[in-house]
Design a protein around this motif. Structure first.
Motif, PDB file in Angstrom:
ATOM      1  N   ASN A   5      -0.345   5.728 -18.898  1.00  0.00           N
ATOM      2  CA  ASN A   5       0.783   5.723 -19.816  1.00  0.00           C
ATOM      3  C   ASN A   5       0.602   4.718 -20.941  1.00  0.00           C
ATOM      4  O   ASN A   5       0.074   3.642 -20.746  1.00  0.00           O
ATOM      5  N   LEU A  51      10.975   1.636  -8.576  1.00  0.00           N
ATOM      6  CA  LEU A  51      11.130   2.357  -9.838  1.00  0.00           C
ATOM      7  C   LEU A  51      12.174   3.445  -9.662  1.00  0.00           C
ATOM      8  O   LEU A  51      12.107   4.239  -8.724  1.00  0.00           O
ATOM      9  N   LEU A 120       6.320  12.126 -14.235  1.00  0.00           N
ATOM     10  CA  LEU A 120       6.440  10.879 -13.485  1.00  0.00           C
ATOM     11  C   LEU A 120       7.614  10.890 -12.509  1.00  0.00           C
ATOM     12  O   LEU A 120       7.547  10.292 -11.446  1.00  0.00           O
ATOM     13  N   SER A 121       8.703  11.557 -12.885  1.00  0.00           N
ATOM     14  CA  SER A 121       9.915  11.508 -12.063  1.00  0.00           C
ATOM     15  C   SER A 121      10.030  12.649 -11.054  1.00  0.00           C
ATOM     16  O   SER A 121      10.884  12.617 -10.175  1.00  0.00           O
ATOM     17  N   GLU A 131      -0.335   5.125 -12.667  1.00  0.00           N
ATOM     18  CA  GLU A 131       0.496   5.644 -13.748  1.00  0.00           C
ATOM     19  C   GLU A 131       1.854   4.944 -13.818  1.00  0.00           C
ATOM     20  O   GLU A 131       2.517   4.977 -14.842  1.00  0.00           O
ATOM     21  N   TYR A 132       2.259   4.325 -12.731  1.00  0.00           N
ATOM     22  CA  TYR A 132       3.550   3.642 -12.698  1.00  0.00           C
ATOM     23  C   TYR A 132       3.455   2.162 -13.065  1.00  0.00           C
ATOM     24  O   TYR A 132       4.471   1.528 -13.341  1.00  0.00           O
ATOM     25  N   HIS A 133       2.275   1.574 -13.041  1.00  0.00           N
ATOM     26  CA  HIS A 133       2.115   0.126 -13.209  1.00  0.00           C
ATOM     27  C   HIS A 133       2.775  -0.410 -14.469  1.00  0.00           C
ATOM     28  O   HIS A 133       3.367  -1.493 -14.448  1.00  0.00           O
ATOM     29  N   LEU A 135       5.349   0.535 -15.901  1.00  0.00           N
ATOM     30  CA  LEU A 135       6.803   0.741 -15.904  1.00  0.00           C
ATOM     31  C   LEU A 135       7.561  -0.306 -15.098  1.00  0.00           C
ATOM     32  O   LEU A 135       8.788  -0.294 -15.062  1.00  0.00           O
ATOM     33  N   SER A 163      13.665   4.867 -17.191  1.00  0.00           N
ATOM     34  CA  SER A 163      13.409   4.327 -15.855  1.00  0.00           C
ATOM     35  C   SER A 163      13.823   2.869 -15.824  1.00  0.00           C
ATOM     36  O   SER A 163      13.859   2.198 -16.857  1.00  0.00           O
ATOM     37  N   GLY A 165      12.525  -0.376 -13.744  1.00  0.00           N
ATOM     38  CA  GLY A 165      11.551  -0.943 -12.827  1.00  0.00           C
ATOM     39  C   GLY A 165      12.028  -2.310 -12.378  1.00  0.00           C
ATOM     40  O   GLY A 165      12.556  -3.075 -13.181  1.00  0.00           O
TER      41      GLY A 165
END
Length: 198
Positions: A5, A51, A120-121, A131-133, A135, A163, A165
């Motif tokens: 991302n 998240l 992502l969701s 991919e979430y890091h 966020l 989102s 986090g």
């Protein structure tokens, strides 16, 4: 593997708990809570990161959203005052403490991402943890102290969503406590500005 991302940080601010009484009418709050034996087990563990994804309508004004999230976070922190403090280990104390003094605040990062919000969701997609890091926020730590919590709001302009986090020090919060805080923040945000008479 999916492309990582692209997240652009728009603002990093400190949110203080909303004052519970008029200024000057009382002694400024100061609290120090010693960690228990059970808390100490988690002292050196990495922070717990969570998240949450929220879908919003196309016409929703993200400026109003961010403003409401900041204001409601301040109100929620007033009810969970020690979370605005820091984990410290003063030399004259036998064990670490969670210390809050008036003026302490939590870090709130506001960011924007061009990533695919629905990818992502979605619960049906396989998403790599990498991919979430971007966020979730980093928890501020130094040799002298460590923040109890940190938050990041990431707006997805192309996906009609955002989102939240969270990074929380595990010696300060367990799963139930962190869930209670997030639910309280969400409830306050939902009802902030509601007219109680009507």
């Amino acid at each position: 593997m999916a492309e990582l991302n692209s997240v652009r940080v728009l603002e990093v601010c400190n949110v203080t708990p909303q004052p519970s009484s008029p200024a000057g009418s009382a002694t400024p709050p100061r609290e120090a809570l010693p960690l228990t034996l059970f808390d100490l087990l988690w002292l050196r563990f990495a922070p717990v990161q969570r998240l949450f994804f929220y879908e919003i309508s196309n016409s929703f004004d993200t400026t109003i959203l961010v403003s409401k999230l900041k204001a409601s976070l301040s109100v929620a922190l007033q009810q969970f005052l020690p979370l605005a403090g820091n984990l410290k280990w003063p030399q004259d104390f036998p064990k670490p403490i969670l210390s809050y003094v008036q003026g302490d605040a939590v870090s709130l990062t506001i960011a924007e991402s061009d990533a695919d919000f629905h990818h992502l969701s979605s619960r049906s997609n396989f998403v790599e943890a990498e991919e979430y890091h971007s966020l979730v926020p980093q928890l501020t730590t130094s040799h002298e102290k460590a923040a109890a919590v940190a938050f990041q709001v990431t707006i997805f302009p192309n996906g009609n969503g955002f989102s939240i986090g969270t990074s929380m020090h595990h010696a300060i919060l367990d799963g139930k406590s962190s869930t209670m805080f997030v639910k309280s923040w969400a409830h306050i945000c939902k009802h902030l500005g509601d007219d109680p008479s009507g």
